[in-house]
Design a protein around this motif. Sequence first.
Motif: not given
Length: 498
Positions: A78-81, A113-117, A174-177, A104-107
């Motif tokens: 997940g993503w948070s401060d 979130e991908l973008y922020s990470a 795409v997000i990485a780019k 994928c998966y339930d997590f």
Amino acid sequence: MPGGIDPHTHFEFEFMGTKSVDDFYHGTKAAIAGGTTTIIDFAFPKPGESPLDAYHTYRLKADGKVCCDYGLHVCLTGWSDQVKKDMDLLCRDHGVNSFKLFMCYDFMVDDGELYSAFEHCKNLGAIAQVHAENGKIIIKNAEKLIAKGVTGPEGHEISRPEEVEAEAVNRACVIAKQVGSPLYVSNVTSDQSAEVISAYQSKGVIVYGEVEASSVAVVGQSNNPNLLTSPPIRSSPQAQTNLLSFLASDILQVTGSDNCTFNQSQKALGKNDFRKIPNGVNGVEDRMSVIWEKGVHAGIIDPSRFVAITSTNAAKIYNLFPRKGVIAVGSDADIVIWNANETRTISAKTHHQAVDFNVFEGMTCHGVPEYVIVNGRVCVDEGQLRVAEGHGRFIETPVFPPYVYDPEKYITLLTEHKNGTVEQNTQNFQKIHLEQYSCETPTFPESVVNTPSCRGARPEGQRNIQESTFSVSEELDVDKKTSTRVRHPPGGKSSGFW
Ligand SMILES: NC(=O)NCCC(=O)O
Ligand SMILES: [Zn+2]
């Protein structure tokens, strides 16, 4: 050649309501038996656990048990401060330089979130990894199949076709780019995904792809729960050859095992619903032989490229080079003497893993490790295995690997000779590691594990390795005893004996 590096294992992984059966002892012992001398596992946070706590949990699980060196990627569910702060600490103080996100998966995480990470990984000089499959589509497909009465393992592959993987690979690229971050795609199983990666490489995105041993050597039998892993092992033999060609041509760079083993009784948890079959297969022991057989022996990959895709590239991407991934003065003495003329037939009856079957059962491979030296200790000697539990160490992976983040500097570290050969200036690499980015003193909470020491009490039943009569060769396994138990606790002193 340099010892193999398997950058993708899941030992003692609590997953899908059960736990993978290869622990850090059996898993690393099996790795060594097959010629792998370093593994990188995944610290996976349990529900409610923070990434930093997950890291500590895994250090406690692994430090006293590992027979070879290991590193840790940390999974972000997940993503948070708080997650962001944990990433800072993990990179700064704990020798972690890679974070994995699941699509994928339930997590699974969403695109934001991908973008922020990815963005935070870039700021930290870390590597963002993805397991790329479109989780939302898979859930819908699986629901439809179950409603139609397709409950058996064949439903797994039907619900996760190649394009569902390739779509997620594309989205991650795409997000990485957009972010301008490097990206590492694990578990590439199909041409479609490899072609997406190739397209983004052509656009200047730093994106690496990893192929699992099972994807190039197991012919998918989609009705066999024991072969069930994610993404699925694809049914077509042509897909295997194509993956090897992508590895040969540097579109894909790394091979792993994704060793995540469950016994047949655990696989049976999903006998009425394929969604409940614990995902994962073996490979940590057989990866080197299998890639040699399918790649080098088959004439698709040359021996130098074999070393790159089984060891050196992982070392470079995770900033272990030149400590690992090369035989050079100053590097760790992780060395394999490989006999390419020898053959062995893989079987669960003879493997060293804890799992009760082997997905490569019956496969005869050319290429057998005759000697495996792990940090200076001969652990396979003329084919005989003698590992030492606790001999392995946690290896820090410093941020900003020059291979990934500074390709230009990386190139200047290569010396081109008049005869056209190119040499890697390992001394200068070492300087970059030590002077700029090294994480000097990882902190670790008080350990519950005892340090073997020449003074004070030993844990009951443990041999005193300081006794002058002790010799590694005496530990040679005659019956079933294939190991020396020498526990190295987290943060504890090495005996220096080896
Ligand atoms: N690969 C797999 O099926 N199990 C392990 C978890 C993962 O990496 O997806
Ligand atoms: Zn995995």
